[in-house]
Scaffold this motif. Structure first.
Motif, PDB file in Angstrom:
ATOM      1  N   THR A 531     -42.866 -24.210 -59.017  1.00 23.39           N
ATOM      2  CA  THR A 531     -42.159 -22.996 -59.371  1.00 23.39           C
ATOM      3  C   THR A 531     -43.162 -22.008 -59.944  1.00 23.39           C
ATOM      4  O   THR A 531     -44.326 -22.385 -60.209  1.00 23.39           O
ATOM      5  CB  THR A 531     -41.021 -23.274 -60.374  1.00 23.39           C
ATOM      6  N   SER A 537     -41.018 -11.728 -62.530  1.00 25.87           N
ATOM      7  CA  SER A 537     -39.917 -12.673 -62.721  1.00 25.87           C
ATOM      8  C   SER A 537     -38.861 -12.082 -63.644  1.00 25.87           C
ATOM      9  O   SER A 537     -39.187 -11.512 -64.691  1.00 25.87           O
ATOM     10  CB  SER A 537     -40.439 -13.986 -63.302  1.00 25.87           C
ATOM     11  N   SER A 538     -37.593 -12.224 -63.241  1.00 28.36           N
ATOM     12  CA  SER A 538     -36.499 -11.776 -64.099  1.00 28.36           C
ATOM     13  C   SER A 538     -36.259 -12.791 -65.205  1.00 28.36           C
ATOM     14  O   SER A 538     -36.774 -13.924 -65.168  1.00 28.36           O
ATOM     15  CB  SER A 538     -35.226 -11.603 -63.260  1.00 28.36           C
ATOM     16  N   ASN A 539     -35.474 -12.409 -66.189  1.00 26.89           N
ATOM     17  CA  ASN A 539     -35.166 -13.332 -67.287  1.00 26.89           C
ATOM     18  C   ASN A 539     -34.497 -14.595 -66.764  1.00 26.89           C
ATOM     19  O   ASN A 539     -34.766 -15.709 -67.255  1.00 26.89           O
ATOM     20  CB  ASN A 539     -34.256 -12.641 -68.310  1.00 26.89           C
ATOM     21  N   GLN A 540     -33.630 -14.453 -65.769  1.00 30.32           N
ATOM     22  CA  GLN A 540     -32.959 -15.606 -65.192  1.00 30.32           C
ATOM     23  C   GLN A 540     -33.959 -16.500 -64.462  1.00 30.32           C
ATOM     24  O   GLN A 540     -33.905 -17.738 -64.574  1.00 30.32           O
ATOM     25  CB  GLN A 540     -31.862 -15.148 -64.232  1.00 30.32           C
ATOM     26  N   ASP A 541     -34.880 -15.896 -63.724  1.00 35.48           N
ATOM     27  CA  ASP A 541     -35.908 -16.674 -63.020  1.00 35.48           C
ATOM     28  C   ASP A 541     -36.792 -17.420 -64.010  1.00 35.48           C
ATOM     29  O   ASP A 541     -37.169 -18.579 -63.772  1.00 35.48           O
ATOM     30  CB  ASP A 541     -36.773 -15.745 -62.163  1.00 35.48           C
ATOM     31  N   SER A 543     -36.057 -18.422 -67.106  1.00 36.66           N
ATOM     32  CA  SER A 543     -35.311 -19.518 -67.726  1.00 36.66           C
ATOM     33  C   SER A 543     -35.193 -20.704 -66.778  1.00 36.66           C
ATOM     34  O   SER A 543     -35.383 -21.866 -67.172  1.00 36.66           O
ATOM     35  CB  SER A 543     -33.928 -19.020 -68.140  1.00 36.66           C
ATOM     36  N   ARG A 544     -34.892 -20.402 -65.512  1.00 35.89           N
ATOM     37  CA  ARG A 544     -34.744 -21.467 -64.519  1.00 35.89           C
ATOM     38  C   ARG A 544     -36.065 -22.191 -64.282  1.00 35.89           C
ATOM     39  O   ARG A 544     -36.110 -23.431 -64.202  1.00 35.89           O
ATOM     40  CB  ARG A 544     -34.214 -20.869 -63.211  1.00 35.89           C
ATOM     41  N   GLN A 547     -37.126 -24.393 -67.372  1.00 30.29           N
ATOM     42  CA  GLN A 547     -36.282 -25.585 -67.482  1.00 30.29           C
ATOM     43  C   GLN A 547     -36.640 -26.613 -66.415  1.00 30.29           C
ATOM     44  O   GLN A 547     -36.734 -27.824 -66.699  1.00 30.29           O
ATOM     45  CB  GLN A 547     -34.810 -25.180 -67.353  1.00 30.29           C
ATOM     46  N   ARG A 567     -45.063 -11.329 -71.633  1.00 28.86           N
ATOM     47  CA  ARG A 567     -43.967 -12.141 -72.153  1.00 28.86           C
ATOM     48  C   ARG A 567     -44.366 -13.024 -73.343  1.00 28.86           C
ATOM     49  O   ARG A 567     -43.614 -13.189 -74.287  1.00 28.86           O
ATOM     50  CB  ARG A 567     -43.416 -13.025 -71.038  1.00 28.86           C
TER      51      ARG A 567
END
Length: 638
Positions: A531, A537-541, A543-544, A547, A567
Motif C-alpha cells: 500500500t 493521499s486523502s484522509n480516508q486513504d 487511515s486505510r 491500518q 502530514r
C-alpha cells in the motif's frame, strides 16, 4: 543565437525608448499645471492620491505627477527625511554598488563572472564560518567587512534599542549577517537553526527597508535639484536614479503564514505613531486563519508535534499568494499595485500564475534584492516554479510603463542589472538544487558568501546500526536510473527471499518521480501486497493504508518524503526500513528509526534498516553521519 538574442534585446530597448520619448512629449506642461491628471493606461488603474499625498513645501516633478505608478517618488514618498543627517558611510557603500555608475561593473568583471572566475577563501565572520567567492581583483573580505554596518541612523537607533532586549547570541547573529549584507554580497545561508529564523528575518527586513530608503532619498534629492533648476536652463544630467519599474525587493516564501511573519518583521522597524499600516485588517483576514478556525499545531501541547513541523505549518498554509508593499512617509501600504510598490512578497506558485495570467513579468525587471526564505519548503512544493520566476528576473520589460528613460540607471539600459542584484538564500539545510542555483544564478560582481556548517552525527534511537549500501553511478544524469536498477535487481530480490524482511517493511522514497516509478514497478509484480502513502493521499486513504500495514494485511508500505513533510504521521507496525534514498530533512531519518519502538516489546535486534546511496548523496549523508563520518564513508566508496 547569442547575437540574435542581443539584437532582439536591443530592438526591444530602442522600441521602449521611442515609446517613452513620445509619451514624454505629451506630458510636457507648465509647473503650475502639475496637478493635471493624464489619461490612465489601459493596463493599469491610476493610483488615487489623498490629501495626505499632496506636497507640503515642494511641488512634484513633471514625471512623477503624470506617472504615479512609476519609479518616481510621489509626495507621500518623502518618508525618508532627506534633511536627516547620516554619516557618509551609511550611503557610500550603497551608492558605489547601486549608484548610476558602479566602479566595479566593468567588461572584465562581467566576463569573470560569466566564466565563474571566482577567488574562493574560507574565513570567519563573527561566529559564522563562510566560504567567500570574490572576483580576483576584489578587496579582501576582511577589509570589506571591517566597516561599521551601514544602516541609516533613523533605522539603526530603534533597531539597537530592540536588540538590547534580546539574547546575546541573537544579537551576534544579526550583526554578522548585516555586516555581510551591508557590503552588498550575495548570501547563501543553508544552516539556519530553528530558533534563529525570526531574528534573521528582522535583520534582513531591516536591510531591505534601508535599501529602499536610500534609493528613494536619492530620487527625492534629484527631484529637488530638477525643480530648483532655473526656468529655461538645462536640468542636471546626473539624475539617473531609477529602474524600469518601481519594485526593487522581492521576497519569495512558501506559505501565507510566512508572509505574516515577514510583514511583522518589516513593521517592527516602522512602529507607530510614526508609521501607520494601511489595509492591515484586510491583510490579517486574508493571510491569517479565519477567526473560527482552530490551529491544532499552535494550540497543541509542546512535544505533540515536532518543533520544526509546528514552525512550518502553523497558521495559513495557502501557497498561492502575492502582495505588494509600498513604503511612504507616514505609512506602509499593503496590497499596493505591483508597479507602484517597493517590495513584493509572494510564493513561487503565486508569482508564476501572475506572470502567466498577465503574460508579463515586467514588475521583476528592476529587482535589486532577492530574498528566498525557507527554500527547503519550496523544494517540497515544486522547484520548477522557482526556476520559472528566476528566468524572468532582471529582463528588459515588454512595455515602458511610463518610465522616464532619462532617469534610468545606465546599467539597466545596458542589461547588466543581474550583475548587481543582491540575492539572499535561506534554508536550514541545502540540497543539490540550491547549490546549483547558488553557483549558476548568482552573478553579483560584489561577490557571494556561503555559510558553512560542520554537521554532527545524527542521533538514532536505541542501538540500531543501519546498513549503508552503495551503488555505482558515474553521471548525475543517470542517478535515478541506476538507483532504480539497483533496487529492483539487487536489493529487493534479497529482501523477498527472507520471510522476516519481506513483511512489515516500509520503503521511504524522497523523490516524487522515484516514488511513481517504484509504485508502478510494485503494481506489475505478482505476489507483492503493498500500500502507499503520498502527498496526494486523502484522509480516508491514509487511515486505510496505515491500518492495513499495522495489521499485516499489507507487507510493504511505500512512503514519499512529501507525505511525511506535510502530514508527519507516526506509523506503527514497522520492523524493516528501506531508505530508497536518504531524506532531505535529516530529522525524518531518526523519526522513522524510532517508529518501530512505538509498539510494545520491540527490541533493536528485531529491526533492520538498509540505506541506498551513491556519491551524489553527499549533502544527505553529511546531515545523517556528520561531516567527518560522511567523508569517511565516501573515501571507502571510492
Amino acid at each position: 543565437m547569442a547575437a540574435e538574442d542581443a539584437n532582439s534585446a536591443t530592438t526591444k530597448l530602442l522600441t521602449l525608448l521611442n515609446v517613452s520619448a513620445l509619451k514624454s512629449r505629451k506630458r510636457v506642461r507648465a509647473i503650475d499645471d502639475s496637478h493635471t491628471q493624464t489619461k490612465p493606461s489601459k493596463r493599469k488603474r491610476p493610483i488615487a492620491f489623498t490629501e495626505d499625498d499632496a506636497l507640503e513645501t515642494t511641488p512634484t516633478t513633471l514625471q512623477e505627477d503624470a506617472n504615479p505608478a512609476s519609479d518616481a517618488v510621489n509626495a507621500d514618498d518623502e518618508s525618508y527625511d532627506t534633511k536627516h543627517g547620516d554619516p557618509e558611510d551609511a550611503t557610500s557603500l550603497h551608492e558605489r554598488h547601486f549608484g548610476a555608475n558602479p566602479e566595479a561593473l566593468t567588461e572584465r568583471s562581467r566576463l569573470q563572472v560569466d566564466q565563474s572566475n571566482w577567488k574562493t577563501t574560507r574565513e570567519k565572520v563573527g561566529a559564522l564560518t563562510v566560504v567567500a567567492s570574490l572576483l580576483p581583483e576584489s578587496t579582501p573580505l576582511t577589509k570589506m567587512l571591517a566597516k561599521k554596518t551601514a544602516i541609516l541612523e533613523r533605522l539603526r537607533k530603534p533597531f539597537l534599542d530592540r536588540q538590547a532586549k534580546q539574547q546575546q547570541e541573537r544579537i551576534h547573529v544579526q550583526n554578522d549577517l548585516l555586516s555581510i549584507l551591508s557590503a552588498n554580497f550575495d548570501l547563501y545561508h543553508p544552516a539556519i537553526p530553528l530558533n534563529h529564523h525570526q531574528c534573521i528575518r528582522e535583520a534582513i527586513a531591516l536591510h531591505a527597508l534601508d535599501h529602499v530608503t536610500k534609493k528613494r532619498r536619492r530620487i527625492l534629492k534629484n527631484n529637488e535639484r530638477i525643480f530648483n533648476a532655473k526656468n529655461g536652463s538645462e536640468p542636471p544630467e546626473d539624475i539617473q536614479d531609477q529602474g524600469f519599474t518601481r519594485p526593487s525587493v522581492l521576497v519569495l516564501l512558501p506559505f501565507r503564514s510566512f508572509a505574516v511573519q515577514w510583514i511583522n518583521a518589516l513593521t517592527s522597524h516602522t512602529p507607530p505613531p510614526s508609521f501607520q499600516i494601511e489595509n492591515h485588517s484586510r491583510f490579517l483576514s486574508e493571510y491569517e486563519l479565519p477567526p473560527d478556525a482552530v490551529d491544532k499545531l499552535a494550540t497543541a501541547e509542546k512535544g505533540t508535534y515536532p518543533d520544526d513541523h509546528v514552525e512550518m505549518f502553523k497558521g495559513n498554509m495557502d501557497d498561492n499568494f502575492r502582495i505588494g508593499v509600498k513604503l511612504t512617509r507616514k505609512s506602509i501600504k499593503l496590497f499596493a499595485e505591483f508597479y507602484g510598490c517597493d517590495i513584493i512578497f509572494a510564493s513561487p506558485l503565486g508569482l508564476r500564475m501572475s506572470i502567466e495570467k498577465e503574460k508579463s513579468a515586467d514588475f521583476l525587471s528592476s529587482i535589486e534584492i532577492l530574498v528566498m526564505d525557507q527554500m527547503n519548503a519550496m523544494a517540497m512544493q515544486n522547484w520548477d516554479h522557482i526556476e520559472h520566476v528566476l528566468s524572468h528576473m532582471n529582463k528588459f520589460p515588454n512595455e515602458s510603463h511610463d518610465a522616464d528613460f532619462s532617469r534610468i540607471k545606465p546599467w539597466y539600459l545596458d542589461g547588466y542589472s543581474a550583475y548587481l542584484r543582491q540575492s539572499i538564500l535561506l534554508s536550514p539545510f541545502e540540497t543539490p538544487e540550491m547549490r546549483a542555483l547558488y553557483h549558476r544564478k548568482l552573478k553579483n560582481i560584489a561577490g557571494k558568501i556561503r555559510v558553512e556548517k560542520v554537521w554532527p552525527v545524527l542521533e538514532v534511537p536505541g542501538s540500531l546500526d543501519p546498513i549503508f549500501t552503495s551503488f555505482d553511478c558515474l553521471n548525475p544524469q543517470d542517478e535515478a536510473s541506476k538507483r532504480f536498477d539497483y533496487f529492483t535487481t539487487q536489493l529487493l530480490p534479497k529482501i523477498l527471499k527472507s520471510a522476516v524482511q519481506s513483511s512489515n517493511t516500509i520503503v521511504f522514497i524522497p523523490s516524487s518521480f522515484d516514488f511513481i516509478r517504484v509504485h508502478n514497478y510494485f503494481r506489475k509484480q505478482t505476489g507483492l501486497d503493498f500500500t502507499t502513502l503520498s502527498e496526494y493521499s486523502s484522509n480516508q486513504d491514509i487511515s486505510r493504508a496505515r491500518q492495513a500495514f499495522f495489521t499485516g494485511k499489507k507487507s510493504f508500505l511505500l512512503v514519499s518524503e512529501r507525505f511525511h513533510f506535510y502530514r508527519r504521521y507516526k506509523i506503527r507496525g514497522i520492523r524493516n526500513i528501506i531508505f530508497y534514498a536518504l531524506p532531505e530533512h535529516p530529522q525524518f531519518f531518526s523519526e522513522f528509526l524510532s517508529y518501530p519502538f512505538l509498539d510494545d516489546g520491540v527490541d533493536s535486534t528485531d529491526v533492520s534498516c538498509r540505506v541506498m546511496y551513491c556519491k551524489y548523496d553527499w549533502f544527505r549523508l553529511e546531515r545523517i553521519l556528520g561531516t567527518v563520518g560522511a567523508k569517511s564513508l565516501m573515501q571507502g566508496y571510492s
